[in-house]
Design a protein around this motif. Structure first.
Motif, PDB file in Angstrom:
ATOM      1  N   GLY A 212      31.837  46.588  43.510  1.00  0.00           N
ATOM      2  CA  GLY A 212      32.313  45.213  43.719  1.00  0.00           C
ATOM      3  C   GLY A 212      33.547  44.921  42.881  1.00  0.00           C
ATOM      4  N   ALA A 213      33.552  45.433  41.658  1.00  0.00           N
ATOM      5  CA  ALA A 213      34.699  45.232  40.781  1.00  0.00           C
ATOM      6  C   ALA A 213      35.937  45.931  41.340  1.00  0.00           C
ATOM      7  CB  ALA A 213      34.374  45.771  39.382  1.00  0.00           C
ATOM      8  N   ALA A 214      35.736  47.146  41.832  1.00  0.00           N
ATOM      9  CA  ALA A 214      36.875  47.904  42.376  1.00  0.00           C
ATOM     10  C   ALA A 214      37.453  47.191  43.597  1.00  0.00           C
ATOM     11  CB  ALA A 214      36.425  49.320  42.745  1.00  0.00           C
ATOM     12  N   GLU A 215      36.566  46.606  44.407  1.00  0.00           N
ATOM     13  CA  GLU A 215      37.046  45.853  45.576  1.00  0.00           C
ATOM     14  C   GLU A 215      37.879  44.650  45.158  1.00  0.00           C
ATOM     15  OE1 GLU A 215      34.098  44.437  48.480  1.00  0.00           O
ATOM     16  OE2 GLU A 215      33.422  46.539  48.442  1.00  0.00           O
ATOM     17  N   ARG A 216      37.380  43.911  44.159  1.00  0.00           N
ATOM     18  CA  ARG A 216      38.133  42.750  43.657  1.00  0.00           C
ATOM     19  C   ARG A 216      39.499  43.174  43.124  1.00  0.00           C
ATOM     20  NH1 ARG A 216      36.362  37.463  44.794  1.00  0.00           N
ATOM     21  NH2 ARG A 216      34.166  37.335  44.342  1.00  0.00           N
ATOM     22  N   LEU A 217      39.495  44.257  42.384  1.00  0.00           N
ATOM     23  CA  LEU A 217      40.759  44.713  41.785  1.00  0.00           C
ATOM     24  C   LEU A 217      41.747  45.101  42.886  1.00  0.00           C
ATOM     25  CD1 LEU A 217      42.442  45.446  39.322  1.00  0.00           C
ATOM     26  CD2 LEU A 217      41.260  47.647  39.209  1.00  0.00           C
ATOM     27  N   ALA A 218      41.267  45.811  43.877  1.00  0.00           N
ATOM     28  CA  ALA A 218      42.152  46.231  44.968  1.00  0.00           C
ATOM     29  C   ALA A 218      42.667  45.009  45.722  1.00  0.00           C
ATOM     30  CB  ALA A 218      41.409  47.168  45.909  1.00  0.00           C
ATOM     31  N   ALA A 219      41.786  44.046  45.982  1.00  0.00           N
ATOM     32  CA  ALA A 219      42.195  42.854  46.730  1.00  0.00           C
ATOM     33  C   ALA A 219      43.226  42.068  45.934  1.00  0.00           C
ATOM     34  CB  ALA A 219      40.973  41.980  47.026  1.00  0.00           C
ATOM     35  N   PHE A 220      43.008  41.959  44.640  1.00  0.00           N
ATOM     36  CA  PHE A 220      43.956  41.207  43.823  1.00  0.00           C
ATOM     37  C   PHE A 220      45.313  41.922  43.757  1.00  0.00           C
ATOM     38  CE2 PHE A 220      45.831  40.081  39.661  1.00  0.00           C
ATOM     39  CZ  PHE A 220      46.115  38.763  39.968  1.00  0.00           C
ATOM     40  N   GLY A 221      45.275  43.236  43.727  1.00  0.00           N
ATOM     41  CA  GLY A 221      46.519  44.013  43.689  1.00  0.00           C
ATOM     42  C   GLY A 221      47.427  43.695  44.877  1.00  0.00           C
ATOM     43  N   ARG A 222      46.816  43.291  45.979  1.00  0.00           N
ATOM     44  CA  ARG A 222      47.617  42.986  47.180  1.00  0.00           C
ATOM     45  C   ARG A 222      48.281  41.613  47.110  1.00  0.00           C
ATOM     46  NH1 ARG A 222      43.227  45.976  49.444  1.00  0.00           N
ATOM     47  NH2 ARG A 222      41.968  44.132  49.873  1.00  0.00           N
ATOM     48  N   VAL A 223      47.771  40.738  46.225  1.00  0.00           N
ATOM     49  CA  VAL A 223      48.322  39.367  46.188  1.00  0.00           C
ATOM     50  C   VAL A 223      48.878  38.984  44.811  1.00  0.00           C
ATOM     51  CG1 VAL A 223      46.760  38.571  48.001  1.00  0.00           C
ATOM     52  CG2 VAL A 223      46.069  38.315  45.609  1.00  0.00           C
ATOM     53  N   VAL A 224      48.953  39.967  43.920  1.00  0.00           N
ATOM     54  CA  VAL A 224      49.325  39.635  42.536  1.00  0.00           C
ATOM     55  C   VAL A 224      50.689  38.927  42.455  1.00  0.00           C
ATOM     56  CG1 VAL A 224      50.186  41.983  42.149  1.00  0.00           C
ATOM     57  CG2 VAL A 224      49.648  40.540  40.192  1.00  0.00           C
ATOM     58  N   ASP A 225      51.582  39.196  43.399  1.00  0.00           N
ATOM     59  CA  ASP A 225      52.902  38.581  43.319  1.00  0.00           C
ATOM     60  C   ASP A 225      52.835  37.055  43.407  1.00  0.00           C
ATOM     61  OD1 ASP A 225      53.987  41.023  42.973  1.00  0.00           O
ATOM     62  OD2 ASP A 225      54.573  41.302  45.081  1.00  0.00           O
TER      63      ASP A 225
END
Ligand code: FAD
Length: 462
Positions: A212-225
């Motif tokens: 679950g943590a890895a999914e959150r991190l990946a999802a956030f990486g797509r919108v961090v800008d």
């Protein structure tokens, strides 16, 4: 000859990848046994609140499954951790005991005792840095004392060679299996889950565990800008939601740092600085272990806090203050165990400065209800809002919940999401609703309560 088994004692590091203690165990080459001890002695660590217990249950379930798939058993025991680590090490005749460090005073005392005892029994004992980018004793001022100002602290952190690279996942499946697995407890018998099922909102919102943590991190990486622009707006909510995963160590800050911030500027660097606040707060906890109970600025010991009137604290806790932004935040917390940072600041300011109640009352409620309730971050942030902390917001900065609402949730999307009575109120009226059926009137006069707060503050600065 096969190495004797390694015992890995897991605490706030419920993950397999970038887990230095697990990595060291795998490198030894012998069988590995993972151990989690539910040690509820408040002298060691503050017992987790209800929302954290919920999280812990699910996180341990996920970790147990993930380890089992790789041929490693997660042993669960309950009681004094020092004794249990000794007993389990004896039972499997461990050649080594490894763990990742924690930073509270009781935790450190316990770890030191375990280390001495393990070594005295002829076993290797070693601890590792698994939870912080910069351990509290590594970044100090020129005179050897800890930083008291965040910006200087963070500049000093960034001037180092930087956080280590994540270690990846150890190849546990390649290790020899442990012969006989010692008997352990049943997670269900720990009663971490609530008797009354109030946890539906938590279950809908979160996936505790490393995956679950890895999914959150990946999802956030797509919108961090969008982070820099959107991080203050609780409606669209542009933050990572990694806090509970970090709190339980399902992802390491090193993994987050290298995935998002390392070497980058702009929004990614701003996000990195928020991770920096977590580091700073751990430095505070390390140097002031009683952070959750004692004002760091001692003049606040004389602050004339009010005793809560009947029902007053409950109105704040359950989001019935009559101020939509405060109520939305408190109801979000109650429902999903998490609150947006902007709302945390405003709800905390409201309790401390408009109700004139001791910040420790609010800290305790957050401790019980937040899934990310963290010994350093919760207390330090409450002290930050109260003005009693290190590098804190000045006491006289009183958030106006109506203006905050208009500024950060202009259309009222956040308010409508959490305060059902306001669903049909138009944007122009929603920040100060009047006469809405079922919704309480404001419980204080903002102007007058602000003036009273400032007068109370004057009494400790005179
Ligand atoms: P993001 O904005 O995505 O930030 C990424 C990470 O940086 C967070 O997960 C967190 O680990 C760290 N971080 C961000 N802001 C802060 C901050 N102000 N202080 C320290 N670390 C920060 N955070 C907790 O993790 N646990 C708590 O118990 C906690 N209690 C708080 C109480 C109050 C009164 C206030 C004002 C803030 C508190 N915070 C706490 C800090 C902050 O609100 C949360 O970390 C953040 O809202 C978590 O959401 P996120 O993961 O989406 O954050």
């Amino acid at each position: 000859m096969t190495e004797r088994p390694s015992l890995v004692w897991l605490r706030n590091d419920l993950r397999i990848a970038d887990n230095p203690a697990l990595f060291a165990a795998a490198r030894r080459g012998g069988p590995v046994l993972a151990l989690y001890v539910l040690d509820e002695d408040p002298e060691v660590a503050r017992p987790p609140g209800a929302a954290s217990r919920w999280w812990l249950h699910h996180s341990l379930t996920a970790l147990g499954d993930a380890l089992r798939e790789r041929g490693v058993h997660l042993l669960l025991r309950r009681g004094p951790a020092q004794r249990i680590v000794r007993e389990v090490a004896e039972e499997i005749d461990a050649g080594a005991v490894f763990w990742n460090r924690r930073y509270g005073a009781g935790e450190r005392t316990q770890d030191t005792a375990v280390k001495e005892e393990t070594r005295a029994a002829g076993r290797e004992a070693a601890s590792f840095d698994g939870s912080l980018l910069f351990e509290p004793w590594t970044v100090l001022k020129a005179d050897g004392t800890p930083y008291a100002v965040f910006s200087a602290f963070w500049r000093a952190c960034l001037a180092t060679t930087g956080p280590r690279e994540p270690l990846g996942e150890p190849d546990l499946a390649a290790l020899p299996r442990l012969g006989a697995v010692p008997s352990g407890g049943e997670l269900g018998s720990w009663a971490l889950l609530p008797d009354i099922p109030w946890d539906a909102g938590l279950a809908e919102t979160w996936t505790p565990g490393e995956a679950g943590a890895a999914e959150r991190l990946a999802a956030f990486g797509r919108v961090v800008d969008d982070y820099q622009r959107g991080r203050d707006e609780p409606g669209p909510d542009a933050t990572s939601h990694l806090s509970p995963h970090l709190r339980f160590g399902e992802v390491s800050p090193h993994q987050v740092w290298h995935a998002i911030s390392a070497g980058r500027s702009g929004a990614a660097a701003k996000f990195g600085a928020e991770l920096g606040w977590r580091e700073f707060n751990y430095t505070l906890l390390y140097n002031a272990p009683d952070l959750a109970g004692r004002n760091l600025r001692s003049e606040f010991d004389a602050f004339p806090w009010r005793e809560p009137a009947d029902g007053e604290l409950e109105a704040w806790q359950r989001g019935r203050t009559g101020f939509p932004f405060v109520d939305a935040g408190m109801r979000q917390l109650w429902r999903i165990g998490w609150m947006h940072n902007r709302a945390r600041m405003v709800t905390a300011s409201f309790l401390i400065k408009n109700l004139l109640l001791d910040w420790r009352l609010g800290e305790a409620w957050f401790w019980d209800t937040l899934v990310d309730a963290d010994p350093a971050n919760n207390a330090a942030n409450w002290q930050w809002v109260a003005g009693s902390g290190v590098d804190a917001a000045p006491y006289f900065r009183v958030f106006n919940p109506v203006l905050q609402s208009k500024k950060f949730d202009p259309r009222g999307d956040y308010l409508r999401t959490w305060v059902e009575e306001l669903v049909d109120v138009p944007s122009a009226a929603i920040h100060e609703p009047a006469g809405v059926a079922g919704y309480p009137p404001p419980m204080v006069d903002l102007k007058r309560s602000r003036a009273e707060a400032l007068a109370a503050y004057d009494t400790i600065t005179r």
